[in-house]
Motif scaffolding. Sequence first.
Motif: not given
Length: 361
Positions: A174-190
């Motif tokens: 969750a720390l090293v893979s799953h959470m970063p993926h969602l954060v990356s997606s939220m940045v890309a969504a901008r």
Amino acid sequence: MRTALVIGTGLIGTSAAIALSQRGVVVHLADHDPGQARTAAALGAGTDEAPEGPVDLAIVAAPPAHVAGVLADVMRRGAARGYLDVASVKGGPRRELEALGLDLSAYIGTHPMSGREKSGPLAATGDLFEGRPWVLTPTRDTDTEVLNLALELVSHCRAVPVVMDADAHDRAVALVSHMPHLVSSMVAARLENAEEAAVRLCGQGIRDVTRIAASDPRMWIDILSANPGPVADLLSEVAADLDETVQALRSLQSSDEAKRGEGTAGIRDVLRRGNAGQVRVPGKHGSAPRAYEVVAVLIDDQPGQLARIFADAGRAGVNIEDVRIEHATGQQAGLVQLMVEPQTAPVLTAALRERGWAIRQ
């Protein structure tokens, strides 16, 4: 291990099957989509014909939500001597199997920490797991023979075995893979509705942050649905950091000097903590991170340029530890950043200049 059954011929299942086949294991392939299994077979991953009897190891490479159901089916059929899955979450599937009343002595949960943004058998390679951690989550009930079969699989795939508790694994990914993926997606969504003029300014920083956002959403819904609690907890912490950072930035807008000081301190703190966390990310081959020096080389966007640079570095006796490429906006040119040991940077710089390369200071 002489025989194996791989159920699920996507990226992970097919890559494992190719690695096993290359090492002489007879691999049988199965998938809910027979066409995908045929594609994997055509790539050299094995045969899509069903085994005539029990195999040594059954490898379930299904999405996390379906792992327990697929495992229960093959275990009840006695399809193998040992069973494992390669799903990215471990606690949930095991609890589902326990609830079904199955004897889990012949089962071990595993997770190869490797992947790509692309999915499916056509993205698979036999070296996908080479040098990467492969988590094993045995319990006191796990048969030694089954653990040994899992270790043999990891060895054939040239991965590095890591033994963990299942729930500890789920918190870790969750720390090293799953959470970063969602954060990356939220940045890309901008960027989705951003002005074209702004998007054209994208450089290596935004490419680095958003790279993993290109992954298949369907696959990630399966993954996140199997590990929602730990991911939500981490995102709550990120949200708190975001709130504090927004407050700090608002303070920097103030005409009050004290307020601006508070804002500066807040931004400094989040950047400092980011530095402290980043240096803990393992370096090359999982070793402690090392500080490299960058030699930046201007190149034309033409075939053979990278090969020439690497060849010239080799002639100079310098090992390239890492490389990044930044393409120039609107031009057929780019900047290659060669990461090398600090003491070799002057040697490489001089050698490349001597061979006509343009070095950016």
